[in-house]
Design a protein around this motif. Sequence first.
Motif, PDB file in Angstrom:
ATOM      1  N   SER A  74      49.600   2.064 -30.787  1.00  0.00           N
ATOM      2  CA  SER A  74      48.520   1.216 -30.277  1.00  0.00           C
ATOM      3  C   SER A  74      47.165   1.892 -30.427  1.00  0.00           C
ATOM      4  O   SER A  74      46.158   1.222 -30.696  1.00  0.00           O
ATOM      5  CB  SER A  74      48.771   0.857 -28.810  1.00  0.00           C
ATOM      6  N   GLU A  75      47.116   3.206 -30.282  1.00  0.00           N
ATOM      7  CA  GLU A  75      45.852   3.934 -30.463  1.00  0.00           C
ATOM      8  C   GLU A  75      45.405   3.878 -31.922  1.00  0.00           C
ATOM      9  O   GLU A  75      44.210   3.715 -32.209  1.00  0.00           O
ATOM     10  CB  GLU A  75      46.014   5.387 -30.000  1.00  0.00           C
ATOM     11  N   THR A  76      46.357   4.031 -32.839  1.00  0.00           N
ATOM     12  CA  THR A  76      46.013   3.945 -34.260  1.00  0.00           C
ATOM     13  C   THR A  76      45.501   2.549 -34.606  1.00  0.00           C
ATOM     14  O   THR A  76      44.503   2.394 -35.324  1.00  0.00           O
ATOM     15  CB  THR A  76      47.235   4.290 -35.127  1.00  0.00           C
ATOM     16  N   LYS A  77      46.177   1.519 -34.111  1.00  0.00           N
ATOM     17  CA  LYS A  77      45.736   0.145 -34.370  1.00  0.00           C
ATOM     18  C   LYS A  77      44.360  -0.108 -33.766  1.00  0.00           C
ATOM     19  O   LYS A  77      43.508  -0.773 -34.375  1.00  0.00           O
ATOM     20  CB  LYS A  77      46.751  -0.851 -33.812  1.00  0.00           C
ATOM     21  N   LEU A  78      44.127   0.428 -32.573  1.00  0.00           N
ATOM     22  CA  LEU A  78      42.825   0.271 -31.933  1.00  0.00           C
ATOM     23  C   LEU A  78      41.737   0.977 -32.738  1.00  0.00           C
ATOM     24  O   LEU A  78      40.628   0.457 -32.892  1.00  0.00           O
ATOM     25  CB  LEU A  78      42.873   0.820 -30.505  1.00  0.00           C
ATOM     26  N   ASN A  79      42.055   2.158 -33.260  1.00  0.00           N
ATOM     27  CA  ASN A  79      41.089   2.879 -34.104  1.00  0.00           C
ATOM     28  C   ASN A  79      40.684   2.038 -35.312  1.00  0.00           C
ATOM     29  O   ASN A  79      39.515   2.001 -35.699  1.00  0.00           O
ATOM     30  CB  ASN A  79      41.703   4.198 -34.586  1.00  0.00           C
ATOM     31  N   PHE A  80      41.676   1.373 -35.898  1.00  0.00           N
ATOM     32  CA  PHE A  80      41.400   0.528 -37.057  1.00  0.00           C
ATOM     33  C   PHE A  80      40.512  -0.655 -36.677  1.00  0.00           C
ATOM     34  O   PHE A  80      39.524  -0.964 -37.348  1.00  0.00           O
ATOM     35  CB  PHE A  80      42.710   0.029 -37.655  1.00  0.00           C
ATOM     36  N   LEU A  81      40.844  -1.312 -35.567  1.00  0.00           N
ATOM     37  CA  LEU A  81      40.069  -2.479 -35.131  1.00  0.00           C
ATOM     38  C   LEU A  81      38.650  -2.106 -34.731  1.00  0.00           C
ATOM     39  O   LEU A  81      37.720  -2.881 -34.932  1.00  0.00           O
ATOM     40  CB  LEU A  81      40.788  -3.163 -33.959  1.00  0.00           C
ATOM     41  N   GLU A  82      38.483  -0.910 -34.178  1.00  0.00           N
ATOM     42  CA  GLU A  82      37.140  -0.469 -33.803  1.00  0.00           C
ATOM     43  C   GLU A  82      36.315  -0.067 -35.030  1.00  0.00           C
ATOM     44  O   GLU A  82      35.099  -0.215 -35.048  1.00  0.00           O
ATOM     45  CB  GLU A  82      37.239   0.709 -32.837  1.00  0.00           C
ATOM     46  N   ALA A  83      37.000   0.433 -36.056  1.00  0.00           N
ATOM     47  CA  ALA A  83      36.302   0.854 -37.271  1.00  0.00           C
ATOM     48  C   ALA A  83      35.918  -0.334 -38.151  1.00  0.00           C
ATOM     49  O   ALA A  83      34.931  -0.274 -38.886  1.00  0.00           O
ATOM     50  CB  ALA A  83      37.161   1.831 -38.070  1.00  0.00           C
ATOM     51  N   TYR A  84      36.730  -1.398 -38.091  1.00  0.00           N
ATOM     52  CA  TYR A  84      36.414  -2.596 -38.863  1.00  0.00           C
ATOM     53  C   TYR A  84      36.518  -3.801 -37.940  1.00  0.00           C
ATOM     54  O   TYR A  84      37.608  -4.268 -37.626  1.00  0.00           O
ATOM     55  CB  TYR A  84      37.359  -2.762 -40.053  1.00  0.00           C
ATOM     56  N   LYS A  85      35.375  -4.311 -37.504  1.00  0.00           N
ATOM     57  CA  LYS A  85      35.336  -5.327 -36.459  1.00  0.00           C
ATOM     58  C   LYS A  85      35.309  -6.756 -36.994  1.00  0.00           C
ATOM     59  O   LYS A  85      35.456  -7.710 -36.228  1.00  0.00           O
ATOM     60  CB  LYS A  85      34.112  -5.108 -35.561  1.00  0.00           C
ATOM     61  N   ARG A  86      35.117  -6.918 -38.291  1.00  0.00           N
ATOM     62  CA  ARG A  86      35.021  -8.269 -38.840  1.00  0.00           C
ATOM     63  C   ARG A  86      36.404  -8.905 -38.944  1.00  0.00           C
ATOM     64  O   ARG A  86      37.413  -8.209 -39.128  1.00  0.00           O
ATOM     65  CB  ARG A  86      34.347  -8.243 -40.211  1.00  0.00           C
ATOM     66  N   PRO A  87      36.472 -10.239 -38.836  1.00  0.00           N
ATOM     67  CA  PRO A  87      37.774 -10.907 -38.967  1.00  0.00           C
ATOM     68  C   PRO A  87      38.332 -10.763 -40.386  1.00  0.00           C
ATOM     69  O   PRO A  87      37.575 -10.757 -41.365  1.00  0.00           O
ATOM     70  CB  PRO A  87      37.450 -12.375 -38.641  1.00  0.00           C
ATOM     71  N   ILE A  88      39.652 -10.650 -40.489  1.00  0.00           N
ATOM     72  CA  ILE A  88      40.339 -10.516 -41.777  1.00  0.00           C
ATOM     73  C   ILE A  88      41.229 -11.740 -41.959  1.00  0.00           C
ATOM     74  O   ILE A  88      41.985 -12.092 -41.048  1.00  0.00           O
ATOM     75  CB  ILE A  88      41.192  -9.233 -41.808  1.00  0.00           C
ATOM     76  N   GLY A 132      41.971  -9.886 -54.979  1.00  0.00           N
ATOM     77  CA  GLY A 132      41.520 -11.246 -54.717  1.00  0.00           C
ATOM     78  C   GLY A 132      40.857 -11.411 -53.362  1.00  0.00           C
ATOM     79  O   GLY A 132      40.501 -12.532 -52.980  1.00  0.00           O
ATOM     80  N   TYR A 133      40.671 -10.306 -52.615  1.00  0.00           N
ATOM     81  CA  TYR A 133      40.008 -10.411 -51.320  1.00  0.00           C
ATOM     82  C   TYR A 133      38.592 -10.947 -51.520  1.00  0.00           C
ATOM     83  O   TYR A 133      37.920 -10.595 -52.492  1.00  0.00           O
ATOM     84  CB  TYR A 133      39.965  -9.039 -50.632  1.00  0.00           C
ATOM     85  N   PRO A 134      38.130 -11.822 -50.620  1.00  0.00           N
ATOM     86  CA  PRO A 134      36.840 -12.485 -50.821  1.00  0.00           C
ATOM     87  C   PRO A 134      35.662 -11.557 -51.095  1.00  0.00           C
ATOM     88  O   PRO A 134      34.742 -11.920 -51.830  1.00  0.00           O
ATOM     89  CB  PRO A 134      36.644 -13.247 -49.500  1.00  0.00           C
ATOM     90  N   SER A 135      35.671 -10.363 -50.525  1.00  0.00           N
ATOM     91  CA  SER A 135      34.529  -9.451 -50.691  1.00  0.00           C
ATOM     92  C   SER A 135      35.015  -8.063 -51.093  1.00  0.00           C
ATOM     93  O   SER A 135      35.823  -7.449 -50.394  1.00  0.00           O
ATOM     94  CB  SER A 135      33.732  -9.352 -49.387  1.00  0.00           C
ATOM     95  N   ASP A 136      34.503  -7.561 -52.222  1.00  0.00           N
ATOM     96  CA  ASP A 136      34.852  -6.206 -52.664  1.00  0.00           C
ATOM     97  C   ASP A 136      34.332  -5.171 -51.676  1.00  0.00           C
ATOM     98  O   ASP A 136      34.988  -4.162 -51.408  1.00  0.00           O
ATOM     99  CB  ASP A 136      34.256  -5.932 -54.047  1.00  0.00           C
ATOM    100  N   GLU A 137      33.146  -5.418 -51.137  1.00  0.00           N
ATOM    101  CA  GLU A 137      32.561  -4.478 -50.181  1.00  0.00           C
ATOM    102  C   GLU A 137      33.406  -4.385 -48.919  1.00  0.00           C
ATOM    103  O   GLU A 137      33.676  -3.299 -48.400  1.00  0.00           O
ATOM    104  CB  GLU A 137      31.138  -4.919 -49.832  1.00  0.00           C
ATOM    105  N   ASP A 138      33.868  -5.530 -48.429  1.00  0.00           N
ATOM    106  CA  ASP A 138      34.715  -5.538 -47.230  1.00  0.00           C
ATOM    107  C   ASP A 138      36.069  -4.892 -47.512  1.00  0.00           C
ATOM    108  O   ASP A 138      36.624  -4.198 -46.658  1.00  0.00           O
ATOM    109  CB  ASP A 138      34.926  -6.973 -46.745  1.00  0.00           C
TER     110      ASP A 138
END
Length: 302
Positions: A74-88, A132-138
Amino acid sequence: MAAVTSSFSLSTLTQSSQRKLTLSSSPRFVNSDSDSFRFRLSFSSHCVGLRASNSVSKMVVRCSSSVSDPPTVSETKLNFLEAYKRPIPSIYNSVLQELIVQQHLMRYKRSYTYDPVFALGFVTVYDQLMEGYPSDEDRDAIFKAYIKALNEDPDQYRVDAQKLEEWARGQNSTSLIEFSSREGEVEGVLKDIAERAGGKGDFSYSRFFAVGLFRLLELANAMEPTILEKLCGALNINKRSVDRDLDVYRNLLSKLVQAKELLKEYIDREKKKREERAEPQQANEAITKCVGQEQFSDMITR
């Protein structure tokens, strides 16, 4: 930003019955309003702490289990969500969420040791999944957030993967499996892997490692059925495990392609519906504008 996609060949995997991979995949897609896809990879847990290898190149980084309390999933998943906050988008997010859970278990396994072949395999998998992800930057930002959530270096993954790809392009069926008789940065990495896998150090086989091996074969145009077996032998890797894992990766990509196709069809249908709804509105606006102009003209001529 230019698209960062792997040229790892799905058709090559599909045609190669000798290369078999098992990420026990289980699809969960697609309905009319949410296209998603799930798969499982069976890894294990425990490790952290870095020590440099003195015997080989700078590309090799060892990970030892000196920390008694590794982070929780859960800490690892939280780290990921905090590092990338935009919807996927769900088709990508469901895969990433399951992947990060399983990689966490592998990452903190006591015998886990980072190596460039593993990095090449993960980069290959990631680029295929996110193609094929909508944004290369994201897509690049998600990659960095993902690796950092596991307390590793995303730049090292990319750099090491690129070095192995460049090296493999210059190899052939013979030179690829005779790395132990030559000197060089990548040759040193492969020798170190062979030593550790042979029981002279920590080595934790993973499915990313299997994909990394196959990527080397593909780039070297060394796709003969016997070459993978010889390379596994030179590295002290169980070929049966590699075959199984490559087969599962093939199945994963096949299902992901299907999911993306269905998602595209859904998006196209919704776009068409919006356009059809917009046509009457545009017609009404045109009529209103035209009537308004006529009324204005009448007012001027009176």
